[in-house]
Write an enzyme that holds these catalytic residues in place. Structure first.
Site, PDB file in Angstrom:
ATOM      1  N   LYS A 189      -6.876  11.974  -3.803  1.00  0.00           N
ATOM      2  CA  LYS A 189      -7.829  11.851  -2.690  1.00  0.00           C
ATOM      3  C   LYS A 189      -8.460  13.213  -2.417  1.00  0.00           C
ATOM      4  CE  LYS A 189      -8.291  12.571   1.504  1.00  0.00           C
ATOM      5  NZ  LYS A 189      -9.691  12.930   1.687  1.00  0.00           N
ATOM      6  N   GLY A 242      -4.571  22.384   1.657  1.00  0.00           N
ATOM      7  CA  GLY A 242      -5.466  22.303   2.801  1.00  0.00           C
ATOM      8  C   GLY A 242      -4.962  23.184   3.923  1.00  0.00           C
ATOM      9  N   SER A 243      -5.328  22.834   5.129  1.00  0.00           N
ATOM     10  CA  SER A 243      -5.004  23.697   6.268  1.00  0.00           C
ATOM     11  C   SER A 243      -3.526  23.579   6.664  1.00  0.00           C
ATOM     12  CB  SER A 243      -5.883  23.318   7.457  1.00  0.00           C
ATOM     13  OG  SER A 243      -5.629  21.978   7.814  1.00  0.00           O
ATOM     14  N   THR A 244      -3.034  24.610   7.301  1.00  0.00           N
ATOM     15  CA  THR A 244      -1.646  24.620   7.751  1.00  0.00           C
ATOM     16  C   THR A 244      -1.398  23.490   8.752  1.00  0.00           C
ATOM     17  OG1 THR A 244      -1.400  26.958   7.291  1.00  0.00           O
ATOM     18  CG2 THR A 244       0.076  26.053   8.954  1.00  0.00           C
ATOM     19  N   GLU A 245      -2.379  23.268   9.619  1.00  0.00           N
ATOM     20  CA  GLU A 245      -2.216  22.230  10.639  1.00  0.00           C
ATOM     21  C   GLU A 245      -2.033  20.848   9.994  1.00  0.00           C
ATOM     22  OE1 GLU A 245      -5.511  22.406  13.318  1.00  0.00           O
ATOM     23  OE2 GLU A 245      -4.962  20.445  14.145  1.00  0.00           O
ATOM     24  N   GLY A 247      -1.162  20.278   6.943  1.00  0.00           N
ATOM     25  CA  GLY A 247       0.075  20.333   6.157  1.00  0.00           C
ATOM     26  C   GLY A 247       1.282  19.916   6.990  1.00  0.00           C
ATOM     27  N   GLU A 264       0.175  23.664  -0.211  1.00  0.00           N
ATOM     28  CA  GLU A 264      -0.513  24.947  -0.417  1.00  0.00           C
ATOM     29  C   GLU A 264      -1.472  25.089   0.759  1.00  0.00           C
ATOM     30  OE1 GLU A 264       0.153  27.066  -2.771  1.00  0.00           O
ATOM     31  OE2 GLU A 264       1.503  25.777  -3.892  1.00  0.00           O
ATOM     32  N   CYS A 298      -8.629  30.254   0.618  1.00  0.00           N
ATOM     33  CA  CYS A 298      -7.324  30.466   1.239  1.00  0.00           C
ATOM     34  C   CYS A 298      -6.872  31.907   1.039  1.00  0.00           C
ATOM     35  CB  CYS A 298      -6.308  29.499   0.645  1.00  0.00           C
ATOM     36  SG  CYS A 298      -6.280  29.515  -1.138  1.00  0.00           S
ATOM     37  N   GLU A 399      -6.923  32.358  10.814  1.00  0.00           N
ATOM     38  CA  GLU A 399      -7.756  32.106   9.627  1.00  0.00           C
ATOM     39  C   GLU A 399      -9.160  31.723  10.099  1.00  0.00           C
ATOM     40  OE1 GLU A 399      -7.008  28.566   7.180  1.00  0.00           O
ATOM     41  OE2 GLU A 399      -7.062  29.878   5.426  1.00  0.00           O
TER      42      GLU A 399
HETATM   43  P1  NDP Z   1      -7.962  20.151   5.640  1.00  0.00           P
HETATM   44  O1  NDP Z   1      -6.534  20.414   5.869  1.00  0.00           O
HETATM   45  O2  NDP Z   1      -8.805  19.795   6.794  1.00  0.00           O
HETATM   46  O3  NDP Z   1      -8.157  18.953   4.582  1.00  0.00           O
HETATM   47  C1  NDP Z   1      -7.587  18.987   3.297  1.00  0.00           C
HETATM   48  C2  NDP Z   1      -7.453  17.584   2.759  1.00  0.00           C
HETATM   49  O4  NDP Z   1      -6.545  16.855   3.594  1.00  0.00           O
HETATM   50  C3  NDP Z   1      -8.755  16.773   2.783  1.00  0.00           C
HETATM   51  O5  NDP Z   1      -8.794  15.935   1.664  1.00  0.00           O
HETATM   52  C4  NDP Z   1      -8.622  15.977   4.068  1.00  0.00           C
HETATM   53  O6  NDP Z   1      -9.389  14.801   4.064  1.00  0.00           O
HETATM   54  C5  NDP Z   1      -7.143  15.655   4.046  1.00  0.00           C
HETATM   55  N1  NDP Z   1      -6.581  15.316   5.351  1.00  0.00           N
HETATM   56  C6  NDP Z   1      -7.030  15.653   6.579  1.00  0.00           C
HETATM   57  N2  NDP Z   1      -6.227  15.122   7.522  1.00  0.00           N
HETATM   58  C7  NDP Z   1      -5.257  14.430   6.879  1.00  0.00           C
HETATM   59  C8  NDP Z   1      -4.134  13.668   7.308  1.00  0.00           C
HETATM   60  N3  NDP Z   1      -3.854  13.516   8.591  1.00  0.00           N
HETATM   61  N4  NDP Z   1      -3.361  13.096   6.360  1.00  0.00           N
HETATM   62  C9  NDP Z   1      -3.620  13.249   5.055  1.00  0.00           C
HETATM   63  N5  NDP Z   1      -4.674  13.959   4.592  1.00  0.00           N
HETATM   64  C10 NDP Z   1      -5.471  14.555   5.489  1.00  0.00           C
HETATM   65  O7  NDP Z   1      -8.515  21.426   4.879  1.00  0.00           O
HETATM   66  P2  NDP Z   1      -9.993  21.754   4.437  1.00  0.00           P
HETATM   67  O8  NDP Z   1     -10.500  20.699   3.522  1.00  0.00           O
HETATM   68  O9  NDP Z   1     -10.780  22.081   5.660  1.00  0.00           O
HETATM   69  O10 NDP Z   1      -9.754  23.082   3.542  1.00  0.00           O
HETATM   70  C11 NDP Z   1      -9.622  24.322   4.093  1.00  0.00           C
HETATM   71  C12 NDP Z   1      -8.164  24.709   4.278  1.00  0.00           C
HETATM   72  O11 NDP Z   1      -7.487  24.603   3.037  1.00  0.00           O
HETATM   73  C13 NDP Z   1      -7.989  26.145   4.706  1.00  0.00           C
HETATM   74  O12 NDP Z   1      -7.008  26.248   5.703  1.00  0.00           O
HETATM   75  C14 NDP Z   1      -7.516  26.837   3.442  1.00  0.00           C
HETATM   76  O13 NDP Z   1      -6.791  28.009   3.675  1.00  0.00           O
HETATM   77  C15 NDP Z   1      -6.715  25.778   2.792  1.00  0.00           C
HETATM   78  N6  NDP Z   1      -6.600  26.021   1.351  1.00  0.00           N
HETATM   79  C16 NDP Z   1      -5.408  26.437   0.832  1.00  0.00           C
HETATM   80  C17 NDP Z   1      -5.290  26.761  -0.517  1.00  0.00           C
HETATM   81  C18 NDP Z   1      -3.988  27.214  -1.116  1.00  0.00           C
HETATM   82  O14 NDP Z   1      -3.866  27.181  -2.339  1.00  0.00           O
HETATM   83  N7  NDP Z   1      -3.008  27.636  -0.346  1.00  0.00           N
HETATM   84  C19 NDP Z   1      -6.457  26.686  -1.407  1.00  0.00           C
HETATM   85  C20 NDP Z   1      -7.648  26.222  -0.759  1.00  0.00           C
HETATM   86  C21 NDP Z   1      -7.702  25.901   0.569  1.00  0.00           C
HETATM   87  P3  NDP Z   1     -10.884  14.731   4.675  1.00  0.00           P
HETATM   88  O15 NDP Z   1     -11.282  16.110   5.039  1.00  0.00           O
HETATM   89  O16 NDP Z   1     -11.689  14.144   3.589  1.00  0.00           O
HETATM   90  O17 NDP Z   1     -10.793  13.824   5.861  1.00  0.00           O
END
Ligand code: NDP
Length: 507
Positions: A189, A242-245, A247, A264, A298, A399
């Site tokens: 996804k 994705g984001s820490t929140e 995660g 991650e 990130c 961040e």
């Molecule tokens: P988000 O955490 O908002 O979203 C990441 C993914 O999670 C998207 O596909 C999103 O779907 C999905 N998602 C959102 N809410 C939920 C949920 N409740 N349950 C399951 N899946 C969910 O991150 P961003 O896309 O805004 O990316 C930026 C963040 O990612 C930054 O904090 C960055 O630091 C981090 N990041 C970390 C990396 C690493 O390797 N450590 C590398 C790159 C980025 P959708 O948005 O389609 O609704």
């Protein structure tokens, strides 16, 4: 119309339609409610994805489960899986310009950067293929004369992969080929904002001959289908970037079924520059570290810790380097910085610039935003530098995810380490020095999953990506990826004659 005639890149007249991949079938956008993606650089509709339903998500997981349990995917020779993965790598290479155009339109990232990322993605697929032939367990021939122990390493099952918008194909390539190499099946996804290249990858997988159900690719929101995957009984692992929140939300959702979770997450990387460094090279990479993908990485080097004796001189060198970088249309191959991903991100970055000013940091460069740059309508944030930042300010702790650099002076190695380690994150750090002692002291003392010395955002498929503290759990890439997608099984063998009795004979 092709605005950049000597390149393959052009703003298309009509949006491109994509399909979901479920159990070997492509489901076109005409069969589902469409998700529209408007380019953040041109504010024009560029992509349409079919919105996967809850039933689609269940079908995708069921297909992945059947492919794992009822076909020979997990048990076929590793060499056969490796050949298929290499075929996919080749197809990604062949479709490089097409993939780069999609990501530039959907994400606003310059094509020059994306082309490099696609090369890295190919490299990841090629490297992962080697693991298909090198996943093995352990043996114990030390347990006694008539016994032997085997520790088998077996694929874990269905892996749900949830990815962010900032490196769509690259981050998926840090997960998918590794899971496939080890015999797992997958449901993917991508972010709703940049799903195009993941969905196109579905078509390439079909072309390569990937068996039905082994990889399924959905489009839709995280809060609906993402959550459904995280709590699904038949998903064995959630591999999330994705984001820490989010995660933390995912961890909670996965807890009920006790599935393995690999996270991650976010970061607040420190770039530490000592007076004895090659300052010219350092200024170039500090500028790259904060401006790459308009600061939406990130690992963005968002805090510049610079030794006080060279702080003024080095800050000016970084500012000059940043000013020389071309900002503009992501389809223009000479542009290095495009707009940010969305109106929401544009506003978030703006609010942090305001916070920096309220915190009395010195605005040394930039600080403005505009919806138009060089004839392109987009969410542009001018590269911004704050000097005289103290480590506890919000702009040094949180961040921002934008091109905003916070400069913090320091005197000693210990002080630099203390400042660098003072956030909740622990993803990446950069160190610039010509002194070996300083380099090793920092490598040991920095509490981040990656420490780069005299380089920045270099990476290699062999090297794992690890988040310490609130930057993550688990790791991906490298040979250690084997641990993420496999589980161990103990087999104990006893040889005859089988004379050992719990209840002695004749009792
Ligand atoms: P988000 O955490 O908002 O979203 C990441 C993914 O999670 C998207 O596909 C999103 O779907 C999905 N998602 C959102 N809410 C939920 C949920 N409740 N349950 C399951 N899946 C969910 O991150 P961003 O896309 O805004 O990316 C930026 C963040 O990612 C930054 O904090 C960055 O630091 C981090 N990041 C970390 C990396 C690493 O390797 N450590 C590398 C790159 C980025 P959708 O948005 O389609 O609704």
């Amino acid at each position: 119309m092709n605005a950049h005639p000597s390149t393959p890149y052009a703003l298309p007249d009509a949006p491109r339609d994509f399909s979901l991949l479920i159990d070997g079938s492509l489901i076109p956008v005409s069969d589902r409610e469409p998700i529209d993606r408007t380019s953040p650089a041109h504010r024009r509709l560029v992509s349409r994805y079919p919105r996967a339903t809850a039933a689609d998500t269940d079908s995708a997981v069921a297909a992945a489960k059947t492919a794992f349990e009822k076909t020979d995917w997990a048990t076929m020779p590793g060499a056969a899986r490796a050949r298929l993965i290499l075929k996919v790598a080749e197809l990604i290479r062949e479709h490089k310009a097409e993939l780069a155009q999609i990501e530039a339109l959907e994400g606003g990232k310059p094509v020059s950067a994306i082309e490099g990322e696609i090369d890295v993605s190919v490299d990841l697929w090629e490297y992962a293929a080697t693991l298909a032939r090198h996943a093995y367990g352990d043996t114990y021939d030390t347990l006694g004369k008539d016994t032997m122990g085997l520790v088998l390493r077996q694929p874990i099952g269905v892996v749900a992969m949830i990815t962010p918008w900032n490196f769509p194909l690259l981050i998926l390539s840090q997960k998918l080929p590794f899971a496939l190499a080890l015999g797992c099946t997958a449901v993917v996804k991508p972010s709703e904002l940049t799903s195009g290249t993941a969905l196109l990858l579905g078509e390439l997988l079909q072309k390569a001959g990937m068996p039905a159900g082994v990889v399924n690719i959905l489009a839709g929101s995280g809060s609906t289908i993402g959550m459904q995957l995280c709590s699904h009984t038949d998903v064995a692992v959630v591999s999330f970037t994705g984001s820490t929140e989010v995660g933390k939300t995912i961890s909670r959702a996965a807890a009920d079924t006790l599935k393995r979770v690999s996270l991650e997450l976010g970061g607040k990387a420190a770039h530490i520059v000592f007076a004895d460094a090659d300052l010219e090279a350092a200024a170039d990479k500090v500028a790259f570290g904060i401006l790459h993908n308009a600061g939406q990485c990130c690992v963005s080097g968002t805090r510049l810790l610079v030794q006080r004796s060279v702080a003024e001189q080095f800050s000016q060198a970084v500012a000059a380097q940043i000013k020389s970088v071309r900002v503009g249309d992501p389809l223009d191959p000479t542009v290095k910085v495009g707009p940010v991903i969305s109106k929401q991100q544009y506003e978030t970055i703006g609010s942090y610039i305001a916070i920096g000013k309220e915190e009395n940091a010195t605005l040394m460069l930039g600080g403005t935003q505009s919806l138009q740059h060089g004839g392109v309508d987009g969410y542009f944030v001018e590269p911004t530098i704050f000097a005289d930042v103290s480590p506890d300010m919000r702009i040094a702790q949180e961040e921002i995810f934008g091109p905003v650099l916070a400069i913090i002076p320091f005197d000693t190695v210990d002080e630099a380490l203390e400042i660098a380690n003072s956030t909740i994150y622990g993803l990446a750090s950069g160190v610039w020095t010509s002194n070996l002692d300083t380099a090793f002291k920092c490598a040991r003392g920095l509490r981040s999953g990656t420490v780069e010395v005299n380089t920045y955002i270099a990476g290699a498929p062999e090297l794992p990506l690890v988040g310490h503290r609130q930057s993550g759990v688990g790791h991906e890439k490298g040979r250690f990826a084997v641990e993420e997608f496999t589980e161990l099984k103990t087999v104990q063998l006893q040889f005859g004659p089988l004379t050992d009795r719990w209840v002695p004979k004749g009792n």
